[in-house]
Design a protein around this motif. Structure first.
Motif, PDB file in Angstrom:
ATOM      1  N   LYS A   1       4.925 -46.332 -93.980  1.00 51.02           N
ATOM      2  CA  LYS A   1       3.940 -45.759 -95.258  1.00 51.02           C
ATOM      3  C   LYS A   1       2.245 -45.976 -95.210  1.00 51.02           C
ATOM      4  O   LYS A   1       2.230 -44.563 -96.323  1.00 51.02           O
ATOM      5  CB  LYS A   1       4.218 -46.795 -96.680  1.00 51.02           C
ATOM      6  CG  LYS A   1       5.811 -46.868 -96.785  1.00 51.02           C
ATOM      7  CD  LYS A   1       5.955 -47.788 -98.023  1.00 51.02           C
ATOM      8  CE  LYS A   1       7.891 -47.737 -98.371  1.00 51.02           C
ATOM      9  NZ  LYS A   1       8.225 -49.512 -98.693  1.00 51.02           N
ATOM     10  N   MET A   2       1.806 -46.241 -94.874  1.00 51.14           N
ATOM     11  CA  MET A   2       0.676 -46.328 -94.665  1.00 51.14           C
ATOM     12  C   MET A   2       0.081 -44.681 -93.962  1.00 51.14           C
ATOM     13  O   MET A   2      -0.676 -43.925 -94.142  1.00 51.14           O
ATOM     14  CB  MET A   2       0.406 -47.011 -93.354  1.00 51.14           C
ATOM     15  CG  MET A   2       0.045 -48.579 -94.342  1.00 51.14           C
ATOM     16  SD  MET A   2      -1.535 -49.484 -93.352  1.00 51.14           S
ATOM     17  CE  MET A   2      -1.126 -49.959 -91.564  1.00 51.14           C
ATOM     18  N   TYR A   3       1.074 -44.045 -93.084  1.00 46.96           N
ATOM     19  CA  TYR A   3       0.514 -42.724 -92.514  1.00 46.96           C
ATOM     20  C   TYR A   3       2.021 -41.763 -92.655  1.00 46.96           C
ATOM     21  O   TYR A   3       1.713 -40.501 -92.086  1.00 46.96           O
ATOM     22  CB  TYR A   3       0.515 -42.712 -91.410  1.00 46.96           C
ATOM     23  CG  TYR A   3       1.416 -42.864 -90.445  1.00 46.96           C
ATOM     24  CD1 TYR A   3       1.451 -44.550 -89.881  1.00 46.96           C
ATOM     25  CD2 TYR A   3       1.672 -42.098 -89.606  1.00 46.96           C
ATOM     26  CE1 TYR A   3       2.956 -44.791 -89.306  1.00 46.96           C
ATOM     27  CE2 TYR A   3       2.908 -42.113 -87.917  1.00 46.96           C
ATOM     28  CZ  TYR A   3       3.143 -43.849 -88.425  1.00 46.96           C
ATOM     29  OH  TYR A   3       3.964 -43.862 -87.202  1.00 46.96           O
ATOM     30  N   ARG A   4       3.164 -42.577 -93.066  1.00 46.15           N
ATOM     31  CA  ARG A   4       4.196 -41.042 -92.934  1.00 46.15           C
ATOM     32  C   ARG A   4       4.632 -41.258 -95.226  1.00 46.15           C
ATOM     33  O   ARG A   4       3.593 -42.396 -95.436  1.00 46.15           O
ATOM     34  CB  ARG A   4       5.212 -41.643 -92.909  1.00 46.15           C
ATOM     35  CG  ARG A   4       5.111 -42.112 -91.163  1.00 46.15           C
ATOM     36  CD  ARG A   4       6.653 -42.178 -90.298  1.00 46.15           C
ATOM     37  NE  ARG A   4       7.144 -40.621 -90.071  1.00 46.15           N
ATOM     38  CZ  ARG A   4       6.648 -40.103 -89.391  1.00 46.15           C
ATOM     39  NH1 ARG A   4       6.115 -40.478 -88.283  1.00 46.15           N
ATOM     40  NH2 ARG A   4       7.986 -38.678 -89.207  1.00 46.15           N
ATOM     41  N   PRO A   5       5.228 -40.673 -95.668  1.00 48.27           N
ATOM     42  CA  PRO A   5       5.784 -39.201 -94.391  1.00 48.27           C
ATOM     43  C   PRO A   5       4.959 -38.448 -94.670  1.00 48.27           C
ATOM     44  O   PRO A   5       3.931 -38.108 -94.874  1.00 48.27           O
ATOM     45  CB  PRO A   5       7.228 -38.822 -96.081  1.00 48.27           C
ATOM     46  CG  PRO A   5       6.474 -39.001 -97.141  1.00 48.27           C
ATOM     47  CD  PRO A   5       5.575 -40.454 -96.760  1.00 48.27           C
TER      48      PRO A   5
END
Lengths: 456, 456
Positions: free
Chosen positions: A79-83
């Motif tokens: 969740k830090m770099y996605r989606p």
């Protein structure tokens, strides 16, 4: 009524996949089992658990479970770099004056600069969950090493990276990113392992090779209590983790009622391509849908288009399990003029098997064409792409131009695996007009095939 | 009922701002007018239109229009890399064990690596709309030059960048990114301008300075038919374009019913800080809301905390208009040990006036503290931040720790202006333990203040 398609399709957090997808489970004919390099017999879970941590060894061998839960901690990290965004390339379409609709799944918006992080966090997580102290790995240009350093820093796991010496010296930036994330980065060959000392003695002043770095990383893992070796491509477990790319892509397309006609990915070891196409290939093997899937590889390292389908070593050091795959022979080394990545001699066994069964086609492209596509893409879409990713861009552009000629409104989806910020030496060669192309001769390949092991 | 807050808040495309916000329009006491460097009298629109293109000159002088439409083409470009995410730093909060809620607006997810692109596309657009052939500018480390190159490539406008020679030689990556986008990059001082030739003759072997590069860029613009000079910070027009940062931040907070208590931004020339705080400061000057706004600057270049509020030259070459601002004197050069950016001697006149009126406070921090915060942030939040941005991170962390001590559940919002991928030399110095701090003495500042012009 069709929704208007925005430039970037983002899934909501609650729409993000909660399971990875294992396409092997749905394949009628499965990829061949991996073999123990000492016995050349199918490797057992117990044997494999000596190299990889237990859960990853299980994932490596599991070809019956279609969906595997993504642990909560990994989802938090995702969740830090996605989606990652699925982007409609409106500007590129306009530039090409094509009726095709072009979409790309962009995996470069994280500090590792590529999709590698998707598997790095998973591998680090299972190592941590097993109570291990740390992991070892090798890195060439540094993309995988960076991703693993980030994952280990997050989980407070020790990370030891053997970096090919010439890269260590010539690419200090990547090295420092890894060090900032707390990784121990050692130029390979080093004096810290037996194999390293031996190579240094035999070849004084050598600048190293990926094969040697793998051997050092494996030795370091086996020689330290509580350590395991991890690898960023080729493996089944890596394809499983990378299925997040394809699952998100499919969810984003479905959200707007878009049916992909063509899915294009660059192919080196196959981790990105395999991850991107997994859910789509799954539909195909289940007979639910049909897509045109194209793997794009460098003409200078053409494992799918010119390789043989056979058991081969996954590493030049011959310490890792053998895999049945399309391969150029583990001794194959691309010409020195080869600029981008995708220099692996073989191809993921799952991708190889899907290719052998006709679910995807392959194309090879020259690197000057690739950089031309990269520069055009950068100018109109604003992202400076990695040379690897630009192989897919090249074919996406070619296909979009074909649509202009035929008038077809195809939906073209390609994987933009990463950014080229650390590849400016290659771009400089291109900008200066000094880039050349190279295609191995049949004679060279024949010689390279001779290194294949006799397994039957 | 409150919605659960995701890791990343993205605005939908239709929620993106359609107008920039000009905080000067709402200020009761306006920033002082800019002065012509030749006459030291307020500059007129006609005079300013000789340096900047007409529409930008208008924006520079307009302190009465609160909202200005963002042209359609600029909004299209914005959609390729915006909206930028407002990220809830869940992992950092956990690491700090703080009851505070920390949010950061991340502007680094584009190839220029920072917020600079927001104004680069606007400046290039108006130049194109006026029928100009191209623009000239200077760049130090290359962030602004990259952003401008990208914008010009997109609009097919010629772009000439004078790059400080030592950066040109030591930072070939940035240079090659610009060249890939089609910009002409010239090491400064060059032999192409009169001022360049003169400096080369007086100081053989000089590696250049930003002041010299500005002078060359201005001369090049004035000497070519259809060219104008553009600048990436400090100016009112730049703050206007950068208001997109604050407007998006506010819209994202409002979407989830979050009331910011504290807004923190790093401050060099003030373009990021000014853009981030504009809509919030606007509410304050209109008496509608109250926030604690903190500007963070390097202790080695402390214009707000130790400068004087006076008219000064915006450039060391004294060719640009004068501005009333907090300044250290245009001759001020930070110590050689200073690693990050934020090395500008002055501060945007709007930010200066808001500061003078008490709408924000300022803090200066040592660079070793800044890099400690950067490394911690990288490890837990997964993004390797620019040294500039890390000034804001430092104070956000300090404030979050204070909340842990007081038990306050403050909503802390800070601007993460960019990534540090091209700043690894500074990180290396930090990783090796070789980074030192420097604070100018009162004596040094006194000497520097002596360069201030006499305007009254």
């Amino acid at each position: 009524m069709k929704k208007e398609i925005p430039y970037k399709i983002y899934l909501e957090e609650q729409e993000m996949p909660r399971q990875w997808y294992n396409v092997r489970a749905d394949m009628k004919k499965k990829p061949a089992p991996i073999l123990d390099p000492r016995t050349l017999k199918p490797i057992t879970l117990d044997e494999l658990s000596g190299i990889f941590c237990r859960e990853l060894a299980k994932q490596e061998l599991d070809d019956t479970t279609a969906y595997i839960d993504i642990p909560h901690d990994i989802r938090s990290f995702y969740k830090m770099y996605r989606p990652s965004p699925l982007t409609r390339a409106y500007c590129l379409e306009k530039k090409l004056d094509t009726p095709a609709h072009i979409y790309y799944k962009f995996e470069g918006n994280n500090t590792s600069g590529s999709h590698k992080l998707n598997s790095a966090i998973a591998q680090a997580y299972y190592a941590k969950a097993q109570g291990l102290k740390g992991v070892t790995t090798e890195t060439g240009a540094g993309q995988w090493g960076t991703a693993l350093s980030m994952a280990c820093a997050y989980l407070e796991l020790d990370c030891q990276v053997y970096m090919v010496k010439c890269s260590y010296e010539q690419k200090p930036f990547r090295r420092e990113v890894m060090r900032t994330y707390g990784a121990k980065v050692t130029p390979s060959p080093s004096m810290e392992t037996e194999v390293g000392r031996k190579i240094n003695q035999e070849f004084p002043g050598t600048t190293g090779s990926l094969g040697c770095a793998i051997s050092e990383a494996v030795e370091a893992a086996l020689g330290q209590e509580g350590y395991r070796y991890v690898l960023g491509s080729v493996l089944n477990q890596v394809l499983l983790h990378q299925s997040i790319i394809g699952l998100e892509t499919k969810a984003a397309l479905d959200k707007y009622g878009i049916k992909a006609d063509m899915i294009i990915g660059c192919a080196g070891g196959g981790s990105n391509l395999g991850g991107l196409i997994s859910p789509f290939a799954g539909q195909m093997v289940r007979g639910e849908a049909d897509y045109e899937i194209i793997a794009v590889e460098p003409a200078s390292c053409p494992s799918l288009t010119r390789g043989v389908y056979a058991y081969d070593y996954c590493d030049t050091g011959k310490v890792c399990p053998l895999s049945k795959m399309y391969t150029l022979g583990s001794g194959f080394i691309p010409s020195a003029s080869h600029a981008g990545g995708l220099r692996y001699h073989g191809m993921s066994s799952t991708v190889s098997e899907l290719y052998d069964q006709g679910y995807l086609t392959a194309r090879s492209v020259d690197q000057t064409q690739v950089f031309e596509a990269a520069a055009m893409f950068a100018k109109v879409e604003g992202i400076l792409p990695a040379p690897e990713s630009s192989h897919a861009i090249r074919v996406a552009i070619d296909e979009a131009i074909r649509c202009r000629e035929t008038g077809q409104e195809k939906n073209i989806v390609f994987g933009l695996t990463g950014t080229g910020y650390f590849d400016m030496v290659a771009y400089q060669r291109f900008n200066d007009g000094n880039m050349t192309d190279y295609v191995p001769t049949d004679e060279e390949l024949k010689k390279s095939f001779a290194s294949l092991p006799k397994t039957e």
